[in-house]
Scaffold this motif. Structure first.
Motif, PDB file in Angstrom:
ATOM      1  N   LEU A  98       0.704  -1.127  -0.151  1.00  0.00           N
ATOM      2  CA  LEU A  98      -0.099  -0.004   0.030  1.00  0.00           C
ATOM      3  C   LEU A  98       0.952   1.119  -0.002  1.00  0.00           C
ATOM      4  CD1 LEU A  98      -2.989   1.362   0.289  1.00  0.00           C
ATOM      5  CD2 LEU A  98      -2.350   1.241   2.782  1.00  0.00           C
ATOM      6  N   HIS A  99       1.860   1.082   0.873  1.00  0.00           N
ATOM      7  CA  HIS A  99       3.031   2.627   0.823  1.00  0.00           C
ATOM      8  C   HIS A  99       3.593   2.685  -0.357  1.00  0.00           C
ATOM      9  CE1 HIS A  99       1.741   4.130   4.984  1.00  0.00           C
ATOM     10  NE2 HIS A  99       1.560   2.894   5.139  1.00  0.00           N
ATOM     11  N   LEU A 100       3.966   1.415  -0.972  1.00  0.00           N
ATOM     12  CA  LEU A 100       4.916   1.541  -1.948  1.00  0.00           C
ATOM     13  C   LEU A 100       4.093   2.050  -3.218  1.00  0.00           C
ATOM     14  CD1 LEU A 100       7.063  -1.835  -1.999  1.00  0.00           C
ATOM     15  CD2 LEU A 100       7.853   0.361  -2.055  1.00  0.00           C
ATOM     16  N   ALA A 101       2.595   1.740  -3.387  1.00  0.00           N
ATOM     17  CA  ALA A 101       1.711   2.184  -4.360  1.00  0.00           C
ATOM     18  C   ALA A 101       1.732   3.597  -4.100  1.00  0.00           C
ATOM     19  CB  ALA A 101       0.382   1.622  -4.185  1.00  0.00           C
ATOM     20  N   LYS A 102       1.492   4.270  -2.801  1.00  0.00           N
ATOM     21  CA  LYS A 102       1.441   5.730  -2.639  1.00  0.00           C
ATOM     22  C   LYS A 102       2.790   6.667  -2.968  1.00  0.00           C
ATOM     23  CE  LYS A 102      -1.833   5.490   1.319  1.00  0.00           C
ATOM     24  NZ  LYS A 102      -1.882   6.151   2.624  1.00  0.00           N
ATOM     25  N   ILE A 103       3.637   5.851  -2.655  1.00  0.00           N
ATOM     26  CA  ILE A 103       5.055   6.480  -3.218  1.00  0.00           C
ATOM     27  C   ILE A 103       5.206   6.688  -4.750  1.00  0.00           C
ATOM     28  CG2 ILE A 103       7.563   6.191  -3.301  1.00  0.00           C
ATOM     29  CD1 ILE A 103       7.395   5.079  -0.352  1.00  0.00           C
ATOM     30  N   ARG A 104       4.780   5.518  -5.347  1.00  0.00           N
ATOM     31  CA  ARG A 104       4.761   5.459  -6.760  1.00  0.00           C
ATOM     32  C   ARG A 104       3.875   6.356  -7.305  1.00  0.00           C
ATOM     33  NH1 ARG A 104       5.280  -0.240  -6.040  1.00  0.00           N
ATOM     34  NH2 ARG A 104       3.097  -0.556  -6.379  1.00  0.00           N
ATOM     35  N   GLU A 105       2.605   6.634  -6.707  1.00  0.00           N
ATOM     36  CA  GLU A 105       1.701   7.674  -7.176  1.00  0.00           C
ATOM     37  C   GLU A 105       2.187   9.005  -6.987  1.00  0.00           C
ATOM     38  OE1 GLU A 105      -2.499   9.379  -5.954  1.00  0.00           O
ATOM     39  OE2 GLU A 105      -2.176   7.244  -5.463  1.00  0.00           O
ATOM     40  N   ILE A 106       3.069   9.322  -6.059  1.00  0.00           N
ATOM     41  CA  ILE A 106       3.643  10.737  -5.560  1.00  0.00           C
ATOM     42  C   ILE A 106       4.626  11.083  -6.604  1.00  0.00           C
ATOM     43  CG2 ILE A 106       4.877  11.939  -3.995  1.00  0.00           C
ATOM     44  CD1 ILE A 106       3.401  10.559  -1.681  1.00  0.00           C
ATOM     45  N   LEU A 107       5.542  10.104  -6.819  1.00  0.00           N
ATOM     46  CA  LEU A 107       6.505  10.375  -7.684  1.00  0.00           C
ATOM     47  C   LEU A 107       6.077  10.081  -9.418  1.00  0.00           C
ATOM     48  CD1 LEU A 107       9.555   8.220  -5.953  1.00  0.00           C
ATOM     49  CD2 LEU A 107       8.948  10.769  -5.923  1.00  0.00           C
TER      50      LEU A 107
END
Length: 113
Positions: A98-107
């Protein structure tokens, strides 16, 4: 029970040990309101102990006969080590993804489709 004269004597002791500590009538009144339930001997001992270990003047709470929680408590070395070496549980795989997906979205990184 401490009298105002005894509180004044305690404050004069503090003033003699610490240059920036000033005794005035308002300070005597305020300290007396807090220390009136204490004894002169107790406060005198606290001043002497404090002066021996601290370059800073004591605060009124240093003379309190009441103990309230751990406001000024300092942990022992064993307690500190217990906190430092405390093992944290690793995050579940679901939380990591979940957090990796959020980071990918932000970047702005799109995962290969």
């Amino acid at each position: 029970m401490m009298t105002k004269r005894e509180v004044f004597t305690i404050l004069r002791m503090i003033e003699s040990y610490y240059d920036h500590f000033v005794v005035d009538p308002e300070r005597v009144d305020n300290w007396h309101m807090v220390l009136k339930e204490s004894t002169f001997g107790h406060c005198e001992q606290r001043v002497l102990q404090h002066a021996a270990i601290s370059p800073y003047p004591p605060k009124i709470c240093d003379f309190s006969i009441y103990t309230v929680g751990a406001g000024r408590a300092i942990p022992t070395s064993a307690e500190t080590l217990g906190v430092i070496w405390q093992q944290e549980r690793p995050a579940s795989d679901e939380v990591v993804q979940l957090h990796l997906a959020k980071i990918r979205e932000i970047l702005g990184i799109e995962r290969g489709k």
